[in-house]
Design a protein around this motif. Structure first.
Motif, mmCIF file in Angstrom:
data_model
loop_
_atom_site.group_PDB
_atom_site.id
_atom_site.type_symbol
_atom_site.label_atom_id
_atom_site.label_comp_id
_atom_site.label_asym_id
_atom_site.label_seq_id
_atom_site.Cartn_x
_atom_site.Cartn_y
_atom_site.Cartn_z
ATOM 1 N N THR A 1 0.833 -1.202 0.000
ATOM 2 C CA THR A 1 0.000 0.000 0.000
ATOM 3 C C THR A 1 0.870 1.256 0.000
ATOM 4 O OG1 THR A 1 -0.125 0.129 2.427
ATOM 5 C CG2 THR A 1 -1.816 -1.206 1.308
ATOM 6 N N GLU A 2 0.218 2.402 -0.074
ATOM 7 C CA GLU A 2 0.931 3.687 -0.035
ATOM 8 C C GLU A 2 0.844 4.341 1.333
ATOM 9 O OE1 GLU A 2 -0.474 6.136 -3.208
ATOM 10 O OE2 GLU A 2 0.020 4.645 -4.728
ATOM 11 N N GLY A 3 0.034 3.763 2.225
ATOM 12 C CA GLY A 3 -0.096 4.330 3.552
ATOM 13 C C GLY A 3 -1.311 3.790 4.263
ATOM 14 N N ASP B 1 11.619 -1.549 -4.071
ATOM 15 C CA ASP B 1 10.305 -1.557 -3.438
ATOM 16 C C ASP B 1 10.334 -0.892 -2.056
ATOM 17 O OD1 ASP B 1 9.261 -2.969 -5.605
ATOM 18 O OD2 ASP B 1 9.630 -4.916 -4.660
ATOM 19 N N LEU B 2 11.519 -0.720 -1.501
ATOM 20 C CA LEU B 2 11.663 -0.111 -0.180
ATOM 21 C C LEU B 2 11.757 1.412 -0.237
ATOM 22 C CD1 LEU B 2 14.318 -2.571 1.318
ATOM 23 C CD2 LEU B 2 11.825 -2.682 1.539
ATOM 24 N N MET C 1 3.333 10.189 10.438
ATOM 25 C CA MET C 1 4.694 9.870 9.989
ATOM 26 C C MET C 1 4.684 9.645 8.495
ATOM 27 S SD MET C 1 6.626 7.305 12.596
ATOM 28 C CE MET C 1 5.297 6.298 13.245
ATOM 29 N N SER C 2 5.762 10.030 7.869
ATOM 30 C CA SER C 2 5.938 9.795 6.443
ATOM 31 C C SER C 2 7.405 9.424 6.241
ATOM 32 C CB SER C 2 5.565 11.050 5.656
ATOM 33 O OG SER C 2 5.467 10.759 4.295
ATOM 34 N N LYS C 3 7.627 8.205 5.807
ATOM 35 C CA LYS C 3 8.987 7.675 5.643
ATOM 36 C C LYS C 3 9.001 6.749 4.430
ATOM 37 C CE LYS C 3 9.593 7.220 10.670
ATOM 38 N NZ LYS C 3 10.907 7.502 11.191
ATOM 39 N N THR C 4 10.183 6.308 4.052
ATOM 40 C CA THR C 4 10.231 5.310 2.981
ATOM 41 C C THR C 4 9.637 4.006 3.511
ATOM 42 O OG1 THR C 4 12.402 4.402 3.566
ATOM 43 C CG2 THR C 4 12.369 6.315 2.039
ATOM 44 N N LYS C 5 9.230 3.164 2.591
ATOM 45 C CA LYS C 5 8.683 1.870 2.997
ATOM 46 C C LYS C 5 9.719 1.069 3.788
ATOM 47 C CE LYS C 5 5.106 1.376 -0.477
ATOM 48 N NZ LYS C 5 4.367 0.439 -1.326
ATOM 49 N N GLY C 6 10.968 1.161 3.391
ATOM 50 C CA GLY C 6 12.028 0.476 4.128
ATOM 51 C C GLY C 6 12.142 0.981 5.558
ATOM 52 N N GLU C 7 12.049 2.290 5.734
ATOM 53 C CA GLU C 7 12.108 2.862 7.080
ATOM 54 C C GLU C 7 10.893 2.451 7.906
ATOM 55 O OE1 GLU C 7 14.559 7.013 6.367
ATOM 56 O OE2 GLU C 7 12.459 6.915 5.710
#
Length: 166
Positions: free
Chosen positions: A62-64, A105-106, A120-126
């Motif tokens: 997902t995106e969030g 993908d991360l 919060m807004s971060k990379t998927k990896g984070e």
């Protein structure tokens, strides 16, 4: 050299051993116990711990997440086997997602919100890393609960003070 996804998979696998041991210690007659009125009950906390690995696959797919769009409900379990089934299902989903993920993908941004408020807004990896930290954090919380209930604790990263050989 291992990729980031391989490192995350390795860490998840290692942490799942400790998580499983901790969840197996919950006394059946103490599921509704809570140390404070603002604290989660043992049942809710343990269910949350068991489901948290599933956030990894959700993050990758997902995106969030917007908490205002869907109310959180804790997984329902009554027995050790039901709780461990929740854990095993979420671990299997997480492992499959990481095994199929590529490094790129991360990189996309994943956002956690409540309505219009960005939490919060971060990379998927984070965010995956954050989810794994949440597993450890809540597992430690459960350790405090169990200690207050006088339940012997398993070792996490070495022996426990409750280990007879310690």
């Amino acid at each position: 050299m291992m990729s980031t996804t391989q490192n995350l998979l390795k860490e998840l696998t290692e942490e799942s051993v400790v998580t499983r041991k901790m969840l197996q210690r919950i006394p059946a007659d103490q599921q509704n116990w809570q140390p404070h009125e603002k604290s989660m009950s043992v049942n809710k906390l343990a269910g949350h711990i068991a489901e948290l690995p599933g956030w990894i696959s959700m993050i990758l797919q997902t995106e969030g997440l917007n908490f205002a769009d869907q109310a959180y409900t804790s997984p329902v379990w009554n027995t050790d086997s039901e709780l461990l089934a929740i854990l095993e299902k979420s671990l299997a989903e997480a492992k499959a997602a990481l095994e199929n993920a590529k490094e790129e993908d991360l990189l996309p941004i994943w956002t956690l919100k409540h309505g219009d408020q960005v939490l919060m807004s971060k990379t998927k990896g984070e965010f995956i890393r954050h989810s794994m930290s949440q597993i450890v954090h809540h597992r430690a919380q459960l350790g405090v609960y169990l200690r207050l209930l006088d339940v012997p604790l398993p070792g996490s990263y070495g022996p426990s003070a409750d280990d007879p050989n310690f």
